[in-house]
Design a protein around this motif. Sequence first.
Motif, PDB file in Angstrom:
ATOM      1  N   TYR A  17       0.824  -1.204   0.000  1.00 42.21           N
ATOM      2  CA  TYR A  17       0.000   0.000   0.000  1.00 42.21           C
ATOM      3  C   TYR A  17       0.862   1.261   0.000  1.00 42.21           C
ATOM      4  N   ASP A  18       0.361   2.285  -0.706  1.00 42.38           N
ATOM      5  CA  ASP A  18       1.028   3.585  -0.747  1.00 42.38           C
ATOM      6  C   ASP A  18       0.665   4.446   0.456  1.00 42.38           C
ATOM      7  N   LEU A  19      -0.510   4.214   1.021  1.00 39.53           N
ATOM      8  CA  LEU A  19      -0.990   5.025   2.140  1.00 39.53           C
ATOM      9  C   LEU A  19      -1.738   4.134   3.120  1.00 39.53           C
ATOM     10  N   ILE A  20      -1.380   4.265   4.382  1.00 38.68           N
ATOM     11  CA  ILE A  20      -2.103   3.576   5.453  1.00 38.68           C
ATOM     12  C   ILE A  20      -2.469   4.632   6.480  1.00 38.68           C
ATOM     13  N   HIS A  21      -3.745   4.652   6.886  1.00 36.66           N
ATOM     14  CA  HIS A  21      -4.221   5.592   7.897  1.00 36.66           C
ATOM     15  C   HIS A  21      -4.714   4.788   9.092  1.00 36.66           C
ATOM     16  N   VAL A  22      -4.229   5.157  10.277  1.00 39.42           N
ATOM     17  CA  VAL A  22      -4.643   4.478  11.498  1.00 39.42           C
ATOM     18  C   VAL A  22      -5.125   5.536  12.479  1.00 39.42           C
ATOM     19  N   SER A  23      -6.338   5.368  12.946  1.00 39.66           N
ATOM     20  CA  SER A  23      -6.867   6.254  13.969  1.00 39.66           C
ATOM     21  C   SER A  23      -7.009   5.438  15.247  1.00 39.66           C
ATOM     22  N   ALA A  24      -6.483   5.933  16.334  1.00 42.24           N
ATOM     23  CA  ALA A  24      -6.543   5.264  17.637  1.00 42.24           C
ATOM     24  C   ALA A  24      -5.854   3.905  17.588  1.00 42.24           C
ATOM     25  N   ILE A  25      -4.556   3.925  17.305  1.00 42.81           N
ATOM     26  CA  ILE A  25      -3.777   2.682  17.219  1.00 42.81           C
ATOM     27  C   ILE A  25      -3.803   1.930  18.548  1.00 42.81           C
ATOM     28  N   GLU A  26      -3.934   2.645  19.642  1.00 39.02           N
ATOM     29  CA  GLU A  26      -3.957   1.982  20.946  1.00 39.02           C
ATOM     30  C   GLU A  26      -5.163   1.058  21.079  1.00 39.02           C
ATOM     31  N   SER A  27      -6.264   1.385  20.408  1.00 42.41           N
ATOM     32  CA  SER A  27      -7.442   0.514  20.479  1.00 42.41           C
ATOM     33  C   SER A  27      -7.191  -0.829  19.809  1.00 42.41           C
ATOM     34  N   LEU A  28      -6.186  -0.910  18.920  1.00 42.03           N
ATOM     35  CA  LEU A  28      -5.850  -2.179  18.282  1.00 42.03           C
ATOM     36  C   LEU A  28      -5.020  -3.075  19.192  1.00 42.03           C
ATOM     37  N   ILE A  29      -4.369  -2.477  20.191  1.00 37.76           N
ATOM     38  CA  ILE A  29      -3.491  -3.280  21.036  1.00 37.76           C
ATOM     39  C   ILE A  29      -4.057  -3.541  22.424  1.00 37.76           C
ATOM     40  N   LYS A  30      -5.144  -2.866  22.792  1.00 38.45           N
ATOM     41  CA  LYS A  30      -5.726  -3.081  24.120  1.00 38.45           C
ATOM     42  C   LYS A  30      -7.161  -3.572  23.997  1.00 38.45           C
ATOM     43  N   ASP A  31      -7.524  -4.464  24.898  1.00 41.53           N
ATOM     44  CA  ASP A  31      -8.884  -4.972  24.962  1.00 41.53           C
ATOM     45  C   ASP A  31      -9.766  -3.870  25.552  1.00 41.53           C
ATOM     46  N   PRO A  32     -10.828  -3.454  24.824  1.00 42.72           N
ATOM     47  CA  PRO A  32     -11.635  -2.344  25.322  1.00 42.72           C
ATOM     48  C   PRO A  32     -12.318  -2.622  26.660  1.00 42.72           C
ATOM     49  N   GLY A  33     -12.654  -3.871  26.930  1.00 40.55           N
ATOM     50  CA  GLY A  33     -13.344  -4.185  28.182  1.00 40.55           C
ATOM     51  C   GLY A  33     -12.442  -4.145  29.392  1.00 40.55           C
TER      52      GLY A  33
END
Length: 109
Positions: A17-33
Motif C-alpha cells: 500500500y502507498d498510504l495507510i491511515h490508522v486512527s486510535a492505534i492503541e485501540s488495536l493493542i488493548k482490549d476495550p473491556g
Amino acid sequence: MINADRCEPFSTYPRTYDLIHVSAIESLIKDPGSGKRRCNLVDLMVEIDRMLRPEGTVVIRDSPEVIDKVGRIAHAIRWTSTVHEKEPNSHGREKILVATKSFWKLPST
C-alpha cells in the motif's frame, strides 16, 4: 491488514500500500473491556511496515503518549516521520504522526 481480535496478520500478498491511515492505534493493542494488552505495539508497527510500499506514507492519530511511543518505533524501523500537534478541536488530546517508509540502502564502501 491486522486481525485485531487475535493479533494475527492477514495475507496481503501480492499487494502493498502507498498510504495507510490508522486512527486510535492503541485501540488495536488493548482490549476495550479490560484494558489489558492484546497485541504488542512493536509487532503492530512491523506489520504496518511490511504492508507499506517503500516511499509509502502512514498517518497515525492518537494521544500524545501513544504518538511518542509510535515515533520512537518509527525511527527504529527507519521511517522518516514528523509529529503534528493537535487538531484545532482536539484540545491537546491528539497528535498526528506522518511517516514515510524509505528504501534501505547498504552503506557505500
